[in-house]
Design a protein around this motif. Structure first.
Motif, PDB file in Angstrom:
ATOM      1  N   ALA A   1      -1.754   0.662  -4.621  1.00  0.00           N
ATOM      2  CA  ALA A   1      -2.136   0.760  -3.573  1.00  0.00           C
ATOM      3  C   ALA A   1      -3.685   0.196  -3.458  1.00  0.00           C
ATOM      4  CB  ALA A   1      -1.767   2.027  -3.458  1.00  0.00           C
TER       5      ALA A   1
ATOM      6  N   VAL B   1       0.934  -1.184  -0.084  1.00  0.00           N
ATOM      7  CA  VAL B   1      -0.564   0.164   0.125  1.00  0.00           C
ATOM      8  C   VAL B   1       0.551   1.197   0.191  1.00  0.00           C
ATOM      9  CG1 VAL B   1      -2.006   1.038   1.327  1.00  0.00           C
ATOM     10  CG2 VAL B   1      -1.825  -1.112   0.959  1.00  0.00           C
TER      11      VAL B   1
ATOM     12  N   GLU C   1      -1.295   4.205  -8.090  1.00  0.00           N
ATOM     13  CA  GLU C   1      -2.442   4.584  -7.219  1.00  0.00           C
ATOM     14  C   GLU C   1      -2.991   3.050  -6.951  1.00  0.00           C
ATOM     15  OE1 GLU C   1      -1.846   6.495  -5.074  1.00  0.00           O
ATOM     16  OE2 GLU C   1      -1.596   9.025  -5.935  1.00  0.00           O
TER      17      GLU C   1
ATOM     18  N   TYR D   1      -4.444  -2.961  -0.038  1.00  0.00           N
ATOM     19  CA  TYR D   1      -5.555  -3.153   0.855  1.00  0.00           C
ATOM     20  C   TYR D   1      -6.541  -3.948   0.903  1.00  0.00           C
ATOM     21  CZ  TYR D   1      -7.327  -0.849   4.479  1.00  0.00           C
ATOM     22  OH  TYR D   1      -8.415  -0.580   5.825  1.00  0.00           O
TER      23      TYR D   1
ATOM     24  N   GLY E   1       2.768   1.944  -3.319  1.00  0.00           N
ATOM     25  CA  GLY E   1       2.176   1.952  -4.407  1.00  0.00           C
ATOM     26  C   GLY E   1       1.548   3.856  -3.797  1.00  0.00           C
ATOM     27  N   ALA E   2       0.798   3.968  -2.766  1.00  0.00           N
ATOM     28  CA  ALA E   2       0.680   5.150  -2.630  1.00  0.00           C
ATOM     29  C   ALA E   2       1.916   6.767  -2.409  1.00  0.00           C
ATOM     30  CB  ALA E   2      -0.312   5.631  -1.266  1.00  0.00           C
TER      31      ALA E   2
ATOM     32  N   LEU F   1      -7.351   6.873   0.785  1.00  0.00           N
ATOM     33  CA  LEU F   1      -7.461   5.722  -0.689  1.00  0.00           C
ATOM     34  C   LEU F   1      -8.096   6.126  -1.493  1.00  0.00           C
ATOM     35  CD1 LEU F   1      -6.098   1.614   0.471  1.00  0.00           C
ATOM     36  CD2 LEU F   1      -4.967   3.092  -0.787  1.00  0.00           C
TER      37      LEU F   1
ATOM     38  N   GLN G   1       8.781   0.715  -0.241  1.00  0.00           N
ATOM     39  CA  GLN G   1       7.676   2.468   0.512  1.00  0.00           C
ATOM     40  C   GLN G   1       9.390   3.536  -1.480  1.00  0.00           C
ATOM     41  OE1 GLN G   1       6.724   4.021   3.387  1.00  0.00           O
ATOM     42  NE2 GLN G   1       7.838   6.270   3.051  1.00  0.00           N
TER      43      GLN G   1
END
Length: 391
Positions: free
Chosen positions: A377, A215, A374, A381, A218-219, A280, A345
């Motif tokens: 992510a 997560v 995005e 999740y 990605g974010a 998200l 990350q």
């Protein structure tokens, strides 16, 4: 250490990575002309920084488990200062590339030790509260970074960018020497190759760790990846000056600061899973807006930065609970777990930057890569929530 001291030192240590990127980005187009090189070569300097940062975390985490958080912080910050000095005195672009790589290696300790020190002392709501407050303080550094970088570049040239990094590194090093107390019981066995490899293998095989890390990859990785693209989009395509670009980046960090402050006000009523869901949704909406704006609208400050602001607002809601949830099951290896989480990350940002370098148009790269990250992510999740419900 007290919650306040842990928060302050955690924010300073965490900030060294983003600030070293934020101050640098306005100078990237200028370095192309200063050294008579190509955009690809200057983009590589940021990719090397990401790569050094990401890979070195895999060493910085176990070193902090083996020798303690304080010793590891001081040692790696000295490496960061050496890299900053190499870049400031660089006679050729090759020295810039080497200096940025060494900088990334030194800066890798910041995020790793900050998260591990929180996990050493606090859990649950307290840990999430500290991570949220670190995010609020952290927003100030990257907010000022592009503006300071742009102004210094206009007034004193590209060398001043690296002199600012040296000053920032000295401030953090002094703070660690005077204020950082040891929060872990050093265990030298953590550095044994077999122990190290088995620890990382165990973490990657555990969905309680893997999917929260993806997560973040990605974010937050999207946030770092777009840092390699935005200077060339906003300066090269939209036509902003470096100073205008630096000031314009306040929109990104202002969105993050707004999200962090709002989360702090409502987090007790909202709860961790709900805050991540909101974050998200914002990240997904921002990524979709970026895709559509590149496809349908002429490039402008608002067409690019509004989607960036929406996504960045969401990151503030995602990070505190995801970091806390991903590290909570592993108290005896908090340094290694924090390091591997940071590697994933930053590795996301590194991979996104490398892929962007393959595109002929920076506008096309930002319109494809950022939405894709995005969506990764969001999918991670959803998978994490699914596996968490299993016995």
């Amino acid at each position: 250490m007290s919650e306040r001291r842990t928060t302050l030192l955690g924010a300073l240590l965490t900030a060294i990575g983003p600030v070293s990127m934020a101050i640098y980005t306005p100078a990237m187009p200028e370095l192309v002309h200063a050294f008579g090189t190509t955009e690809a070569a200057v983009k590589l300097s940021l990719s090397l920084y990401f790569g050094g940062f990401a890979v070195a975390q895999l060493v910085a985490g176990p070193v902090s488990d083996a020798f303690g958080r304080r010793s590891a912080s001081i040692g790696f910050l000295l490496i960061y200062l050496v890299g900053s000095l190499m870049a400031a005195l660089a006679p050729t672009i090759d020295w810039i590339l080497a200096g940025r790589l060494v900088q990334g290696i030194g800066a890798s300790v910041g995020m790793t030790v900050a998260r591990a020190a929180v996990r050493d002392q606090f859990t649950g709501v307290e840990a999430s509260r500290i991570m949220n407050m670190i995010g609020i303080i952290l927003a100030i550094g990257p907010a000022l970074g592009p503006s300071m970088g742009g102004l210094a570049l206009s007034a004193f040239g590209w060398k001043s960018i690296f002199l600012l990094m040296i000053l920032f590194g000295l401030v953090i090093l002094t703070s660690c020497i005077l204020l950082l107390r040891e929060t872990a019981v050093p265990d030298r066995s953590r550095l044994r190759p077999i122990t190290l490899l088995s620890t990382y293998a165990m973490l990657l095989a555990d969905p309680r760790f893997l999917f929260p890390s993806l997560v973040l990859g990605g974010a937050i990785g999207a946030l770092y990846a777009q840092g390699t693209m935005l200077p060339f989009v906003m300066i090269g395509v939209v036509g902003m000056t470096p100073t205008q670009f630096g000031l314009g980046m306040l929109m990104q960090t202002g969105s993050y600061l707004t999200g962090s402050v709002l989360l702090r006000l409502i987090s007790t009523r909202l709860g961790g899973p709900a805050s991540v869901a909101i974050g998200l949704v914002c990240s997904g909406v921002g990524g979709t807006m970026m895709l559509l704006s590149v496809l349908l609208l002429p490039p402008s400050f608002l067409s690019i930065m509004v989607p960036v602001g929406v996504s960045t607002f969401g990151i503030a809601f995602i990070t505190p609970h995801i970091v806390t949830a991903g590290l909570a099951p592993f108290p005896k290896m908090a340094g290694s777990a924090s390091a591997l989480m940071g590697f994933i990350q930053m590795g996301g940002g590194f991979a996104g930057g490398l892929i962007a370098a393959a595109f002929a148009s920076p506008l096309t790269s930002i319109g494809i890569i950022i939405p894709a990250m995005e969506y990764i992510a969001i999918g991670s999740y959803l998978t994490y929530r699914f596996v968490s419900r299993r016995p």
